[in-house]
Write a protein that holds these residues in place. Sequence first.
Motif, PDB file in Angstrom:
ATOM      1  N   LEU A   1       9.380  -5.914   1.218  1.00  0.00           N
ATOM      2  CA  LEU A   1       8.529  -7.053   1.577  1.00  0.00           C
ATOM      3  C   LEU A   1       9.366  -8.179   2.170  1.00  0.00           C
TER       4      LEU A   1
ATOM      5  N   CYS B   1       1.631 -16.111   3.486  1.00  0.00           N
ATOM      6  CA  CYS B   1       0.874 -15.524   2.379  1.00  0.00           C
ATOM      7  C   CYS B   1      -0.421 -14.895   2.893  1.00  0.00           C
TER       8      CYS B   1
ATOM      9  N   TYR C   1       3.225  -5.822   0.432  1.00  0.00           N
ATOM     10  CA  TYR C   1       2.751  -6.860  -0.486  1.00  0.00           C
ATOM     11  C   TYR C   1       1.860  -6.262  -1.558  1.00  0.00           C
TER      12      TYR C   1
ATOM     13  N   GLY D   1       4.994 -10.603  -5.491  1.00  0.00           N
ATOM     14  CA  GLY D   1       4.874 -10.623  -4.039  1.00  0.00           C
ATOM     15  C   GLY D   1       4.963 -12.026  -3.465  1.00  0.00           C
TER      16      GLY D   1
END
Length: 431
Positions: free
Chosen positions: A29, A54, A63, A71
């Motif tokens: 990620l 986000c 994610y 995350g």
Amino acid sequence: MKHTNVVRVLPDKQQKQILEIIGDRCAALYNAVQYRCRQAFFRGEPVPSYAALCSEFEEHPAYKALPSDIGQEVIKKARKAWDSYFACLRLYRKGDIPRPPRVPGYWKDRRTGKRLVRLIPVKSPRSYSLDARTVSLTLPTDLREKRGDRLVLRTKGLLRFHGRPKTLELKYDPVRKRWYAHQVVEVPEPVRKVRPEKHAAIDLGARVLVALAIEGLGRQLLFSAREVIKDFLYWTNQIAKEQSRLNRAGRKTSRKLRRLYQLRARRLRHAFVALAAEVARILKRHRVTTLFLEDLTGIREDTDFGPKNVLVHNFWAFRMLRNLIEAACARAGIKVVPMEPRGTSSRCAVCGHPVRRPVRHKAVCEKCGRVWHADANAALNILLQGSSKEHGAEATPQKPLAYRWDRHRWVSRFKPAAGTLKAASGSRTAA
Ligand SMILES: [Zn+2]
């Protein structure tokens, strides 16, 4: 005030594999976010904000493979790397740092290109718990099955600080091949008791690490760098040996080499942490309320960096020492005021007349004839400058009290070890 608890994590074989899986997903990620930011940056577009990232990564497989509390924290970590990059860039443009910062990169091995397991950040104590014996955290949904919702790991170590728990980071140290848990806790500021103002001042240097002058105390305290540098040089030597061994074998690095670097840094830090603690203890004993701490510009101008200029390339060492002293004083409730030293080593602290420096560590006043230890004089000058007092204070220089590092603690020549002190007082009562 924020503090960090650090404990070692002791996963069993199976748990180690799970940590590696989660760590690898964090790296995946992190790298995906970093790729997105780097592309924007190199195209000349603004780097997306944390909130934008986000929402952009909400549906991203990397994610979704992690619990949201992990995350989000990984995204935050990746974005923060850009904040520090831009902050460093500003400093570089102002001329405050010598080299331009590097653009944030990926968590991967540069040689093999493989992803690296570095750390697992957990956002809030909602999804982890840490006590004296264990740390537990929420597992990603696909890893739950037989093991239940949570991964419970044994820990070893002491929780030194208690307060409101904040974020947790599980860090992997590839040199030691160990996992550690770093927990941030918010501790309320210590209440400063209303006490009469009393000042002290510190001059930092390469031969005398800390010269401490305390208001109303006739003698200054000097903490010698000698043993610390000797130890540092010993490990530098070991590093050089390992490097030439690697050279002969046609290799660049080894785990042993990284281990030696780590050892050298840790041993230096040990001495500095102990020094900062000793300084805070002394200040507390003398009921000091404010410490004037020299800004580091003075050291850079000083051409002397100790024997073999060992610390010249290690300017960070002074910054570390300064930060540690500041932190120790904050814990003890002592106010720290940074001072820009102005000619503090060139004038006599009693009469203000320029001094002569026949040898590096001596300062001789040409007017009143006093012979100073140069660093003690500088510390006293900072003290005068800080409390904005005129020269001609009470000071008549006494021989300063010297402390040296015995690789465990800082000892002064006049303070025998605890055992002998007891024996001496015992024999006195007997007599
Ligand atoms: Zn003088």
